[in-house]
Motif scaffolding. Sequence first.
Motif, PDB file in Angstrom:
ATOM      1  N   ASP A  16     -39.105  28.607  -6.398  1.00  0.00           N
ATOM      2  CA  ASP A  16     -38.457  27.323  -6.961  1.00  0.00           C
ATOM      3  C   ASP A  16     -38.556  27.471  -8.053  1.00  0.00           C
ATOM      4  N   TRP A  17     -39.225  28.429  -9.413  1.00  0.00           N
ATOM      5  CA  TRP A  17     -38.916  29.412 -10.452  1.00  0.00           C
ATOM      6  C   TRP A  17     -37.707  30.149 -10.506  1.00  0.00           C
ATOM      7  N   ALA A  18     -37.303  30.755  -9.323  1.00  0.00           N
ATOM      8  CA  ALA A  18     -35.830  31.252  -8.633  1.00  0.00           C
ATOM      9  C   ALA A  18     -35.197  30.831  -8.573  1.00  0.00           C
ATOM     10  N   LEU A 145     -47.122  23.006  -8.181  1.00  0.00           N
ATOM     11  CA  LEU A 145     -47.222  23.205  -8.963  1.00  0.00           C
ATOM     12  C   LEU A 145     -46.022  24.365  -8.721  1.00  0.00           C
ATOM     13  N   GLY A 146     -45.351  24.335  -7.481  1.00  0.00           N
ATOM     14  CA  GLY A 146     -44.413  24.995  -7.302  1.00  0.00           C
ATOM     15  C   GLY A 146     -43.388  24.588  -7.791  1.00  0.00           C
ATOM     16  N   TYR A 147     -43.241  22.774  -7.548  1.00  0.00           N
ATOM     17  CA  TYR A 147     -42.341  22.293  -8.408  1.00  0.00           C
ATOM     18  C   TYR A 147     -42.515  22.332  -9.957  1.00  0.00           C
ATOM     19  N   GLY A 154     -36.380  26.268 -14.486  1.00  0.00           N
ATOM     20  CA  GLY A 154     -34.697  25.951 -15.335  1.00  0.00           C
ATOM     21  C   GLY A 154     -35.128  25.660 -16.424  1.00  0.00           C
ATOM     22  N   SER A 155     -35.914  25.640 -17.473  1.00  0.00           N
ATOM     23  CA  SER A 155     -35.785  25.684 -19.172  1.00  0.00           C
ATOM     24  C   SER A 155     -35.440  26.889 -18.918  1.00  0.00           C
ATOM     25  N   THR A 156     -36.209  27.960 -18.291  1.00  0.00           N
ATOM     26  CA  THR A 156     -36.128  28.846 -19.483  1.00  0.00           C
ATOM     27  C   THR A 156     -34.854  29.772 -19.437  1.00  0.00           C
ATOM     28  N   ILE A 157     -34.738  29.564 -18.242  1.00  0.00           N
ATOM     29  CA  ILE A 157     -32.844  30.316 -17.951  1.00  0.00           C
ATOM     30  C   ILE A 157     -31.801  30.014 -18.858  1.00  0.00           C
ATOM     31  N   PHE A 192     -36.768  37.079  -8.339  1.00  0.00           N
ATOM     32  CA  PHE A 192     -37.759  36.206  -8.777  1.00  0.00           C
ATOM     33  C   PHE A 192     -37.788  35.537  -6.624  1.00  0.00           C
ATOM     34  N   THR A 193     -36.889  36.203  -6.177  1.00  0.00           N
ATOM     35  CA  THR A 193     -37.346  35.742  -4.541  1.00  0.00           C
ATOM     36  C   THR A 193     -37.712  36.774  -4.214  1.00  0.00           C
TER      37      THR A 193
END
Length: 247
Positions: A16-18, A145-147, A154-157, A192-193
């Motif tokens: 989800d991060w990826a 937590l994954g969500y 989505g805020s970092t990139i 990250f995948t």
Amino acid sequence: MLKGYTKAEKSWMLYDWANSAFATIIAAIILPIFFKEIAHQNGVSDVDATAFWGYATSCGTLICAVLAPFMGTLGDFKGMKKRLFTFFMLLGVISSALLAFTGNWKALLALYVLGTLGFNGSCVYYDSFLLDVTTEERMDRVSTLGYGLGYIGGSTIPLVLSLIQLGDAIGIGTMLATRISFLLTAGWWLVFTLPMLRHVHQKHGIDPERNIVLHTLRNVKDTCCMILKNKSVVFFIIAYFFYIDGV
């Protein structure tokens, strides 16, 4: 924050991060502006460019909506879920990377549609992998937590890429900086995948049948009938449709 979670659970959450990089950068922030600029350079008015972008978004979403039930059923077969997940993930990653190398507005739209299909298609299998990585008692916590990690990613990139957008300050120009951001988005998604590809495996599934297409159609029909008999599920689907459209 991830202490106490298994390697499979953490790897699942990282996806989800990826993929949030695509949802944020490609679909929401940079590509729409970049597309309008390229379209304008090719003689397309702002009004028409906006319309074409809307058509492409609707087309990609419609394709995913129609295919999703069949894709999900195919993933029920043993050994298929990981392959299909990988295919759609790579479709999204490659489409995102190719955005950096085209100056044709029609090609940009086509790659955007393919990227949308890759993003949503991979999420069909990503969500279903939750049953393979954790127990029913831990499922809510892992899913939540994954969500949350998806929103943090989505805020970092965008923060990183917004600094790249200051490309004029270092002499590379905004257009080149934008193209670089597409490559970094694709790289972020892929890197990250990798933990999920390595540590998450399908544990549940049914044995493949000789006529997979017929079996898939029959399963889709049975699922639809089951949903229609459950009013709570029907209301939830309708409510979620409006909720996520608002988001």
